[in-house]
Each structure stands twice: as structure tokens, then as C-alpha cells.
Design a protein around this motif. Sequence first.
Motif, PDB file in Angstrom:
ATOM      1  N   GLY A   1      -3.325   6.599   7.684  1.00 26.74           N
ATOM      2  CA  GLY A   1      -4.583   6.735   6.963  1.00 26.74           C
ATOM      3  C   GLY A   1      -5.541   5.587   7.151  1.00 26.74           C
ATOM      4  N   GLY A   2      -5.197   4.618   7.993  1.00 23.87           N
ATOM      5  CA  GLY A   2      -6.082   3.485   8.244  1.00 23.87           C
ATOM      6  C   GLY A   2      -5.458   2.174   7.788  1.00 23.87           C
ATOM      7  N   LEU A   3      -6.274   1.134   7.757  1.00 24.80           N
ATOM      8  CA  LEU A   3      -5.796  -0.202   7.419  1.00 24.80           C
ATOM      9  C   LEU A   3      -5.279  -0.230   5.983  1.00 24.80           C
ATOM     10  N   THR A   4      -4.045  -0.689   5.822  1.00 24.28           N
ATOM     11  CA  THR A   4      -3.346  -0.603   4.543  1.00 24.28           C
ATOM     12  C   THR A   4      -2.665  -1.932   4.243  1.00 24.28           C
ATOM     13  N   CYS A   5      -2.506  -2.232   2.957  1.00 24.17           N
ATOM     14  CA  CYS A   5      -1.837  -3.455   2.535  1.00 24.17           C
ATOM     15  C   CYS A   5      -0.368  -3.162   2.231  1.00 24.17           C
TER      16      CYS A   5
ATOM     17  N   GLY B   1      -1.040   0.007  -2.836  1.00 25.40           N
ATOM     18  CA  GLY B   1      -2.281   0.768  -2.841  1.00 25.40           C
ATOM     19  C   GLY B   1      -2.209   1.926  -1.873  1.00 25.40           C
ATOM     20  N   ASP B   2      -3.302   2.630  -1.745  1.00 24.20           N
ATOM     21  CA  ASP B   2      -3.339   3.816  -0.892  1.00 24.20           C
ATOM     22  C   ASP B   2      -3.532   3.448   0.567  1.00 24.20           C
ATOM     23  N   GLU B   3      -3.083   4.336   1.444  1.00 23.38           N
ATOM     24  CA  GLU B   3      -3.352   4.156   2.872  1.00 23.38           C
ATOM     25  C   GLU B   3      -4.858   4.149   3.109  1.00 23.38           C
ATOM     26  N   GLY B   4      -5.262   3.276   4.013  1.00 18.21           N
ATOM     27  CA  GLY B   4      -6.676   3.176   4.348  1.00 18.21           C
ATOM     28  C   GLY B   4      -7.493   2.343   3.386  1.00 18.21           C
ATOM     29  N   ARG B   5      -6.843   1.810   2.328  1.00 18.21           N
ATOM     30  CA  ARG B   5      -7.558   1.022   1.315  1.00 18.21           C
ATOM     31  C   ARG B   5      -7.094  -0.433   1.312  1.00 18.21           C
TER      32      ARG B   5
END
Length: 553
Positions: free
Chosen positions: A240-244, A289-293
Motif C-alpha cells: 500500500g505504499g510507504l509504511t512505518c 499504522g496503516d499501509e501507505g501512511r
Amino acid sequence: MASQEFPTSNRVAVNQPPPLVGHDVVSSDLALVDAVVRHASAETVEDLVELGREAGGAEAREHGMLANQQPPRLRAFDRYGNRVDEVDFHHSWHWLMTRAVGHGLQAAPWERSDEGDAHAHVRRAAGFLAWSQTEPGHGCPISMTYAAVPALRVDEAVAQQWVPSLASTVYDPGIRPVADKAGALAGMGMTEKQGGSDVRANLTEARPTGVDGEYTLHGHKWFTSAPMNDVFLVLAQADGGLTCFVVPRALPDGSRNPLDVVRLKDKLGNRSNASSEIELDGTLARRLGDEGRGVRTIIEMVAATRLDCVLGSASLMRHALAEASWHVAHRSAFGSRLSEKPLMQNVIADLAIESEAATALAIRLAAAVDHIDDPHEAALRRIALPLAKFWVCKRTPGFVAEALECLGGNGYVEESGLPLLYREAPLNSVWEGSGNVNALDVLRALRREPEVLAAWITEVGAARGADERLDRTVDQTLALLGDQGSHEAGARRLAGRMAACLQGALLVRHAPAEVADAFCASRLGSSYDGTYGALSTSGSELRTIVERTTPVV
């Protein structure tokens, strides 16, 4: 044969200042005391006296020197060939860390604030500023641990697992599961070779394991400081993108998470801290947190780290100023004390108002954290953090160079401690967003969040009418906003003006008249070129400023 007689001067140095030890780093810093009383209480200052005395003692000074003379060493393998990736630190590093954690300078303020301590972050900020004068390198893991908590609280379960240990005032080094430790420390792995500040260019890959929220990470991190810490916040690319992600150093069963320390950086600045490159290959991680967030998840961590960059730079300024003012108060040349020379008074006084302005702004920002539920405080922190991060950190290298020069050749010798401060001075301007990144963040905030400009206007407006030079500069800055504030090329000029106005407003409202007058007369004039020692202040006022800033032992 009779022993040869030597003149006394060959055995006992004359006209040399005594070592600056045995003073209370907190109580002798009147700018810091005033700021803490203003934003917290006199009792808060009293709470910091023990820390201040320890920080100003001979033992702390010795450990600070030794931690840099005996740098950490990487042991990738044990004697049997097993991969261990451990970094060995000198005893002095552990001495400094034990006391920094024991004084609650890491994550303790977050829990204390939750428990009703209205000034937890101001107390911690003042303590961090004072204690960092012992040695700047060990402040890195302390700062990262402080900054990690707001991000970890995105996930309540993760926070419950980690925050109590991060907030513990027990320093418990070693790679073990967090459940087996009396205290823990946090680190971060954000930047990569190809991206630097542009974390969206990160290539580290996160692959789901099939267990809810669990991934393995695969990639490289270009800067990961303090690799012996217990848990790391790491950015990686998920579907889902850049994630923590939360990456523990040790897994619950006691085994070690695959985290290969490739090398320790041979860097400018302190030598005590272990800045490293790491490889992640099947490293277990939990999504935060959420993927991409990922960027949104760590945004509060960025704010907390930027605050510590400002505090760290203010600490370097104060330490360098203390050494310079102490030296000139005890050194004679050309017939009198250096501190009695009008031009040297001008230099020390000019450094003093710079240091006081940095301290006042840094503690004001910490107070905003204590009142973050207040809309004005939240908006002010949003705009003032990148302003202060840009301005205070950018001013520090020149400041330390001038302070070093006050000691002459003595300041150029490692034993004085000034060369370490000089090498360290550019650090906070580079870290957590360079000068350009922070100046552009100011523009971003002004464009997207109209409440931040209102907060800045309210803050500087509190000093309206008290000094015409400040009023004029505020008006010019507002005109600059309308004229070129939206243009990228003018971002540094705008950020510098806005930050100086904030500092001027604080000094006009709260500092001694001679300090505020000297600041406004020099920093808020269009002809100011940044040269120290060019104040137009009268001799008596210069002496008053110098006396205010010189440590008392």
C-alpha cells in the motif's frame, strides 16, 4: 650530581584559567532559569539542581572526554563465528547514559504528563539542554527514545508493549526481549542511500508473513544511530505504499532479530555514539499504522526530534559560551583581564544574547508540547519548530567558532573540549531535515494551514508596541510573506526573519532590558551581517550582559 633548578613557571602554569568544573549548569544559566520559571515554576528549577550540579562536575567532564577518546567498536561475530552484531561501548558511555535515563530525559515526560504533571516537557527540555553539555553524542539515543513515543501511540497495543519500558528511568543495556528488561531505548531507521531526506524514495521492501500486522523487511538503511537500542521505527515500502514498522532487536523467545550492522560511520562530530549502516534481510517487523501512511505515522516523531535538535544546538551554544566567558574572566593580556577589554566584552555579550534567544525559543517550544491540546499552542508548535530548527541550528557553527576563538590557541586543543563542540555544531542543522527542508516546510505549513500564520502573528503580537525595531521587522516580514513568501527561492530569508521575530518578541517581553535592546538593535536591522562583536550597546550594558552569562563556581 645536584638536581637542576627550574623556574616555577616551568612547573606551574600561570595566567591560565582554572577548569570550569564544580558549578551548577542549571542555576548558573540565568537565561535557562528565567525561561523555566516563566513556562513552569521555580520548583521545576529546584527539581533540576541535582542534574545541574552533576553535569557541571569534574566527573561528568572526564566521562564526556573519555567517551569520545574511546569510541564504540563493532563486533559482527563472536569467537565461534556466530553473527551477533554487537557494539561495545566504553564505560564512560554507560555512565552518561545511566544518568541521562535516570534523570528522565528520555520518554519519561510522556507518562508523567499523562499522570498530571503540567510541566513535564519543559522540565525535560531544560534537563536535556543542561545535561547535553556533559557530552553531546549520548543525547542521540535519549532523543530518539523521547521522540518514538508519539508514533508508537498510533497503535495502542504496541504502545502498551513498549512505552512503559521506554519511559523507565532505569538504564538496562544489552540485547534481550523487552519483557526481560528494566528499561528500554528506541532508535530509528528512516534514510537510505538514494533518498536521504526524501524518504518516499526508500526501496526497503516489507513482505507480509500471513500473520496479521507482521512483515519481514528486506533492504538497507544508510543511517541508523545507536544500533544497540531495543526497538527501531523503520520506514519500508509495503503493497500500500510507504509504511512505518516497529522492529525489535530481540524477539520474544530470546533469539535475535536479523539486523546486520554493516559498519559504523566515520563521521564528523562526536565519536561516542555509534552511527551505523544496517542490512535488513528477513527482519521481523510489526506494522505501525496503516499501509501507505508511514510519513503521517511518524509526523509527531519528527516534531519531537526537531525540538531536540533545537535544544541540542542551544546546549552547544550555552556550553561554548560558558567556556568562553569563563576563560576571558580569568585570562589576562596586554595589562588587564580579557573580560575587561571593551571589544572582548562586545564579543561575549553578542554571543550571550544569541544564546539567550536560542534558549528562550527552545523552552517556549517545549511549553507548547505541555499544552498541545490548546489550538494556539498546537499551531505555534507546527510553524515555530521548523523555524527554530532552521534558524537556531544554522546559527550554531558560527557561534561555536567565535567562542573557540575567545580561547585562542587553547580553544584549538582537544583538551579544552571546544574542538568537539565545533565538530558537533553542524549536526543538528543536517539531522531531521536540512536547512532547505525545514525552510520549505515553513512554506508548506503557511500554504496549507492558515492557523499557523495566525499563531505566529499572535505570538509576536504579544510584544507589539514594546520596541519599534521589532514592530518594524514584523511588518516587513508580513510584507515579505505577501511579496515572495510563496516562492521557494525566498524560503530561507523568510524563515530566518520569522524566527528572529519570535526570538525578539520573547526577549522584549521577558529578558533584561539590555539583552532585549542589544538583540533588537543588532538582529532586527537590515544591515546585520552576522558578525559577532559588533554591538552598538554601551559599555556598562555590555558588562552587565557578560556578568549575567559568566558561570559562577
